[in-house]
Scaffold this motif. Structure first.
Motif, PDB file in Angstrom:
ATOM      1  N   SER A 227       0.831  -1.202   0.000  1.00 22.62           N
ATOM      2  CA  SER A 227       0.000   0.000   0.000  1.00 22.62           C
ATOM      3  C   SER A 227       0.865   1.252   0.000  1.00 22.62           C
ATOM      4  CB  SER A 227      -0.918   0.009   1.225  1.00 22.62           C
ATOM      5  OG  SER A 227      -1.858  -1.044   1.144  1.00 22.62           O
ATOM      6  N   PHE A 228       0.440   2.270  -0.746  1.00 23.98           N
ATOM      7  CA  PHE A 228       1.206   3.513  -0.834  1.00 23.98           C
ATOM      8  C   PHE A 228       0.784   4.514   0.230  1.00 23.98           C
ATOM      9  CE2 PHE A 228       2.168   7.751  -2.405  1.00 23.98           C
ATOM     10  CZ  PHE A 228       3.510   7.617  -2.680  1.00 23.98           C
ATOM     11  N   GLY A 229      -0.501   4.712   0.428  1.00 26.76           N
ATOM     12  CA  GLY A 229      -0.962   5.675   1.410  1.00 26.76           C
ATOM     13  C   GLY A 229      -2.061   6.565   0.853  1.00 26.76           C
ATOM     14  N   ASP A 230      -2.303   7.686   1.532  1.00 22.41           N
ATOM     15  CA  ASP A 230      -3.382   8.606   1.182  1.00 22.41           C
ATOM     16  C   ASP A 230      -2.784   9.990   0.978  1.00 22.41           C
ATOM     17  OD1 ASP A 230      -5.737   9.953   0.872  1.00 22.41           O
ATOM     18  OD2 ASP A 230      -6.468   9.633   2.914  1.00 22.41           O
ATOM     19  N   VAL A 231      -2.810  10.468  -0.266  1.00 23.66           N
ATOM     20  CA  VAL A 231      -2.117  11.708  -0.625  1.00 23.66           C
ATOM     21  C   VAL A 231      -3.042  12.623  -1.414  1.00 23.66           C
ATOM     22  CG1 VAL A 231      -0.168  12.682  -1.896  1.00 23.66           C
ATOM     23  CG2 VAL A 231       0.091  10.486  -0.719  1.00 23.66           C
ATOM     24  N   ARG A 232      -3.096  13.908  -1.016  1.00 23.51           N
ATOM     25  CA  ARG A 232      -3.959  14.871  -1.706  1.00 23.51           C
ATOM     26  C   ARG A 232      -3.333  16.267  -1.675  1.00 23.51           C
ATOM     27  NH1 ARG A 232     -10.010  12.626  -0.239  1.00 23.51           N
ATOM     28  NH2 ARG A 232      -9.302  10.534   0.300  1.00 23.51           N
ATOM     29  N   MET A 233      -3.814  17.095  -2.602  1.00 24.38           N
ATOM     30  CA  MET A 233      -3.428  18.510  -2.635  1.00 24.38           C
ATOM     31  C   MET A 233      -4.615  19.304  -3.160  1.00 24.38           C
ATOM     32  SD  MET A 233      -1.163  21.030  -2.256  1.00 24.38           S
ATOM     33  CE  MET A 233       0.527  20.407  -2.257  1.00 24.38           C
ATOM     34  N   GLU A 234      -4.952  20.375  -2.461  1.00 30.65           N
ATOM     35  CA  GLU A 234      -6.043  21.254  -2.882  1.00 30.65           C
ATOM     36  C   GLU A 234      -5.561  22.698  -2.822  1.00 30.65           C
ATOM     37  OE1 GLU A 234      -9.321  20.471  -0.283  1.00 30.65           O
ATOM     38  OE2 GLU A 234      -9.330  18.321  -0.707  1.00 30.65           O
ATOM     39  N   VAL A 235      -5.875  23.470  -3.849  1.00 30.45           N
ATOM     40  CA  VAL A 235      -5.518  24.889  -3.879  1.00 30.45           C
ATOM     41  C   VAL A 235      -6.761  25.692  -4.239  1.00 30.45           C
ATOM     42  CG1 VAL A 235      -4.010  26.656  -4.855  1.00 30.45           C
ATOM     43  CG2 VAL A 235      -3.170  24.298  -4.645  1.00 30.45           C
ATOM     44  N   VAL A 236      -7.135  26.594  -3.365  1.00 27.14           N
ATOM     45  CA  VAL A 236      -8.269  27.487  -3.594  1.00 27.14           C
ATOM     46  C   VAL A 236      -7.712  28.877  -3.886  1.00 27.14           C
ATOM     47  CG1 VAL A 236     -10.350  28.523  -2.634  1.00 27.14           C
ATOM     48  CG2 VAL A 236      -9.767  26.148  -2.079  1.00 27.14           C
ATOM     49  N   GLY A 237      -8.063  29.405  -5.049  1.00 26.47           N
ATOM     50  CA  GLY A 237      -7.584  30.723  -5.437  1.00 26.47           C
ATOM     51  C   GLY A 237      -8.700  31.736  -5.521  1.00 26.47           C
ATOM     52  N   THR A 238      -8.354  32.950  -5.887  1.00 31.41           N
ATOM     53  CA  THR A 238      -9.339  34.026  -5.977  1.00 31.41           C
ATOM     54  C   THR A 238     -10.314  33.830  -7.132  1.00 31.41           C
ATOM     55  OG1 THR A 238      -7.729  35.283  -7.290  1.00 31.41           O
ATOM     56  CG2 THR A 238      -7.830  35.748  -4.924  1.00 31.41           C
ATOM     57  N   GLU A 239      -9.931  32.991  -8.120  1.00 33.31           N
ATOM     58  CA  GLU A 239     -10.771  32.815  -9.304  1.00 33.31           C
ATOM     59  C   GLU A 239     -11.179  31.363  -9.550  1.00 33.31           C
ATOM     60  OE1 GLU A 239     -11.801  35.456 -10.800  1.00 33.31           O
ATOM     61  OE2 GLU A 239     -10.469  36.837  -9.739  1.00 33.31           O
ATOM     62  N   GLY A 240     -10.811  30.462  -8.653  1.00 33.22           N
ATOM     63  CA  GLY A 240     -11.164  29.059  -8.860  1.00 33.22           C
ATOM     64  C   GLY A 240     -10.382  28.158  -7.917  1.00 33.22           C
ATOM     65  N   SER A 241     -10.517  26.858  -8.106  1.00 34.37           N
ATOM     66  CA  SER A 241      -9.833  25.901  -7.240  1.00 34.37           C
ATOM     67  C   SER A 241      -9.421  24.681  -8.052  1.00 34.37           C
ATOM     68  CB  SER A 241     -10.731  25.483  -6.073  1.00 34.37           C
ATOM     69  OG  SER A 241     -11.977  24.999  -6.546  1.00 34.37           O
ATOM     70  N   ILE A 242      -8.474  23.938  -7.511  1.00 34.27           N
ATOM     71  CA  ILE A 242      -7.954  22.761  -8.205  1.00 34.27           C
ATOM     72  C   ILE A 242      -7.648  21.685  -7.173  1.00 34.27           C
ATOM     73  CG2 ILE A 242      -5.555  23.570  -8.155  1.00 34.27           C
ATOM     74  CD1 ILE A 242      -5.315  22.446 -11.044  1.00 34.27           C
ATOM     75  N   TYR A 243      -7.873  20.412  -7.546  1.00 37.38           N
ATOM     76  CA  TYR A 243      -7.789  19.319  -6.591  1.00 37.38           C
ATOM     77  C   TYR A 243      -6.996  18.141  -7.162  1.00 37.38           C
ATOM     78  CZ  TYR A 243     -11.681  21.984  -4.715  1.00 37.38           C
ATOM     79  OH  TYR A 243     -12.468  23.003  -4.241  1.00 37.38           O
ATOM     80  N   LEU A 244      -6.153  17.555  -6.333  1.00 41.49           N
ATOM     81  CA  LEU A 244      -5.388  16.362  -6.700  1.00 41.49           C
ATOM     82  C   LEU A 244      -5.650  15.291  -5.654  1.00 41.49           C
ATOM     83  CD1 LEU A 244      -1.675  16.144  -7.799  1.00 41.49           C
ATOM     84  CD2 LEU A 244      -2.459  14.802  -5.856  1.00 41.49           C
ATOM     85  N   ASN A 245      -5.901  14.066  -6.109  1.00 42.09           N
ATOM     86  CA  ASN A 245      -6.161  12.964  -5.199  1.00 42.09           C
ATOM     87  C   ASN A 245      -5.428  11.726  -5.696  1.00 42.09           C
ATOM     88  OD1 ASN A 245      -7.113  11.024  -3.471  1.00 42.09           O
ATOM     89  ND2 ASN A 245      -9.279  11.360  -3.881  1.00 42.09           N
TER      90      ASN A 245
END
Length: 346
Positions: free
Chosen positions: A246-264
């Motif tokens: 098993s590798f694990g649980d990894v995420r990244m989220e960035v919320v900006g002034t004009e939108g947001s982006i998500y990595l899972n």
């Protein structure tokens, strides 16, 4: 410079062996020597790649046919081989973190600058197309100015057991995401507040299981980093690792002034279930494909070799490594004192 970059490996453990596998697959590079204080381990790697081995890296660095080195020694042993390599005129790919103290990091940077050798820090996630996709979106203005950033990197207990408690989780895991957040925001962290959570890993190995750290940037952006290596994993699975661990649980989220982006990264689009339960193997960082290691580490090593051949500056330099280290050390202090800690200036 020859048509190939002739590389020596210093430190033949897990990461050193991975780098050796990827470098050996590059047509523009070759492994000419390996070094480690563990004779059994270094001899195995030397035999595999049909090259010479050294118990003393200083002897290896005296060779004129070594153009560059990959340094993958334990974190607290980065300074001496890095400074020695720089003084010998060898270009350096140094595994993250750059060091475990600001003084050591500055010594490494200073030696590289004085001797005019390239210094690249192995922050591998900057060479991951998914994390780079977030950077590209920010640079293109797709989500505006980053305001809130959240990163999660929770590994299984096998990672803590493999390192046997020699390094805190902040310095080993969280530094990946702290480097990324610094890369995304492009500003200095003003203060940090950090809390540890202790459990089985603490009882067994003496280091905390999980950590939460809040970063406050000078421009008002806020980052939150969750990291740990306390996810349950079968003990037998750790003793017999495989590509299906098993590798694990990894995420990244960035919320900006004009939108947001998500990595899972969970479950990395490939998963299986056997007698030990569900497994989600690594398919991104260093998976094996037809006997060769591919993924992010291949892109990282290829970039380093290209920088040496074409006389370019690496995308991740010593100063990047120092900035991430300063934040991590402030977080470690905060987790000990229970207070908000200021991040020192350069």
């Amino acid at each position: 410079m020859n048509s190939k970059v002739r590389i020596g490996i210093i430190g033949c453990g897990f990461m050193g062996s991975l780098h050796a596998r990827t470098i050996s697959s590059l047509s523009e590079a070759e492994i000419v020597a390996v070094s480690d204080s563990d004779e059994k381990r270094v001899k195995l790697l030397a035999d595999k790649y049909k090259t010479r081995y050294y118990l003393d890296y200083n002897v290896m660095l005296n060779r004129e046919d070594v153009d560059a080195v990959v340094i993958a020694t334990p974190d607290h042993l980065h300074k001496d081989p890095s400074v020695a390599a720089a003084e010998a005129g060898k270009h350096i790919l140094l595994e993250k973190p750059i060091a475990t103290s600001i003084e050591d990091a500055k010594a490494i940077i200073g030696a590289a600058e004085k001797n005019k050798v390239k210094l690249m820090i192995g922050h591998i996630l900057r060479f991951d197309p998914r994390y780079y996709g977030i950077k590209s979106a920010i640079e293109e203005g797709t989500i505006g100015r980053p305001m809130l950033l959240y990163a999660r990197r929770n590994a299984t207990i096998s990672e803590a057991r493999r390192l046997r408690g020699r390094v805190p989780v902040l310095l080993y895991l969280a530094i990946h995401d702290i480097d990324l957040i610094l890369w995304y925001v492009k500003d200095k962290v003003k203060t940090v507040f950090s809390e540890n959570v202790d459990g089985k890993v603490k009882e067994e190995l003496g280091v905390s299981d999980f950590n939460w750290t809040i970063l406050k940037f000078k421009n008002g952006a806020v980052g939150s980093v969750e990291c740990g290596w306390g996810l349950t994993e079968n003990w037998a699975n750790w003793k017999k690792p495989s590509s299906w661990s098993s590798f694990g649980d990894v995420r990244m989220e960035v919320v900006g002034t004009e939108g947001s982006i998500y990595l899972n990264y969970y479950p990395m689009s490939l998963y299986a279930c056997d007698s030990e339960g569900w497994k989600f193997p690594d398919t991104l960082h260093w998976p094996s494909l037809h006997g060769e290691v591919v993924g992010d580490i291949l892109y990282e090593d290829r970039h380093f070799v290209s920088c040496v051949l074409k006389d370019k500056q690496p995308l991740v330099g010593g100063q990047d490594g120092l900035e991430a280290l300063k934040v991590v050390l402030a977080a470690i202090n905060s987790s000990t004192t229970g207070k908000v800690e200021e991040v020192p200036e350069a």
